[in-house]
Write a protein that holds these residues in place. Structure first.
Motif, PDB file in Angstrom:
ATOM      1  N   VAL A 113      -1.675  -2.847  -2.817  1.00 16.37           N
ATOM      2  CA  VAL A 113      -1.821  -1.589  -2.075  1.00 16.37           C
ATOM      3  C   VAL A 113      -3.286  -1.170  -2.040  1.00 16.37           C
ATOM      4  N   SER A 114      -3.950  -1.272  -3.183  1.00 14.35           N
ATOM      5  CA  SER A 114      -5.362  -0.903  -3.253  1.00 14.35           C
ATOM      6  C   SER A 114      -6.210  -1.769  -2.333  1.00 14.35           C
ATOM      7  N   ASP A 115      -5.973  -3.075  -2.348  1.00 13.33           N
ATOM      8  CA  ASP A 115      -6.757  -3.974  -1.500  1.00 13.33           C
ATOM      9  C   ASP A 115      -6.605  -3.611  -0.026  1.00 13.33           C
ATOM     10  N   ASN A 116      -5.397  -3.259   0.370  1.00  6.70           N
ATOM     11  CA  ASN A 116      -5.172  -2.895   1.765  1.00  6.70           C
ATOM     12  C   ASN A 116      -5.912  -1.610   2.119  1.00  6.70           C
ATOM     13  N   ILE A 117      -5.870  -0.644   1.206  1.00  8.27           N
ATOM     14  CA  ILE A 117      -6.551   0.627   1.464  1.00  8.27           C
ATOM     15  C   ILE A 117      -8.064   0.437   1.495  1.00  8.27           C
TER      16      ILE A 117
END
Length: 215
Positions: free
Chosen positions: A100-104
């Motif tokens: 999720v963090s990588d996508n954000i």
């Protein structure tokens, strides 16, 4: 893609006024991801980490409902359950948090290449040229756009602080939480900081605070 290797928001850029430096923090990130994955947790006090049955472990993250009971990251779960008997404890799903963090962070990198990822749930961006050239010097529409894009992609709320340097931007984020935006223009810094506790400053803990109070 690893944005930690692109620290273009440097100490030099921190010091120049007339800049629009953004600090974005994902609200209660681990807990927010767990609630997103299990909607039945919504509206309930939730903590990531710790074991209800054994009352062992510590809280890694908790939502704002749990925080109303005085809970916070790093608190022993035994104490947390005394304060909030109805607390729901979830497991940790680090690979999910990272995805999720990588996508954000990928979303944020589409706004500028001047980005520094500070941790899994926060980043600094220098959006001075974008604000000046595309938004007439108003930093708020861009902040709203980023928040909306992040929520639409991952259903995670975020808070954004904006200031002429990274220190002010980060403090502003704290004042914007939860799910808000706070812009501190250079000529309002003293007015903004005056009523705040010195604990808001990075690196100042309880001992230093008490020492300063005695002076």
């Amino acid at each position: 893609m690893v944005f930690l290797q692109l620290p273009k928001v440097t100490k030099k850029t921190q010091q120049r006024e007339g800049q629009f430096l953004y600090h974005l923090d994902l609200d209660c990130f681990f807990a927010a991801v767990e609630i997103r994955e299990d909607p039945e947790l919504a509206g309930k006090p939730v903590a990531v980490g710790g074991n209800r049955e054994t009352r062992h472990g510590v809280i890694t993250s908790c939502n704002y409902i749990a925080r109303k009971f005085g809970l916070h990251a790093g608190m022993p779960i035994n104490k947390a359950l005394d304060l909030c008997p109805d607390l729901i404890c979830t497991g940790r799903h680090h690979s999910l948090y990272r995805d999720v963090s990588d996508n954000i962070m990928s979303i944020l990198s589409s706004y500028t290449d001047e980005i520094r990822v500070a941790s899994i749930d926060e980043a600094y961006l220098n959006l001075t040229s974008e604000v000046e050239n595309e938004y007439g010097g108003d930093p708020l529409p861009l902040a709203k756009q980023m928040k909306t894009e992040i929520y639409e992609a991952e259903q995670i709320n975020s808070s954004i602080g904006i200031g002429p340097n990274t220190t002010i931007a980060k403090i502003a984020t704290g004042e914007a939480k939860p799910d808000g935006i706070k812009f501190v223009p250079p000529d309002t810094i003293i007015e903004f900081l005056t009523p705040l506790s010195v604990r808001k400053m990075s690196g100042i803990g309880p001992k230093t605070t008490e020492s300063l109070k005695r002076r």
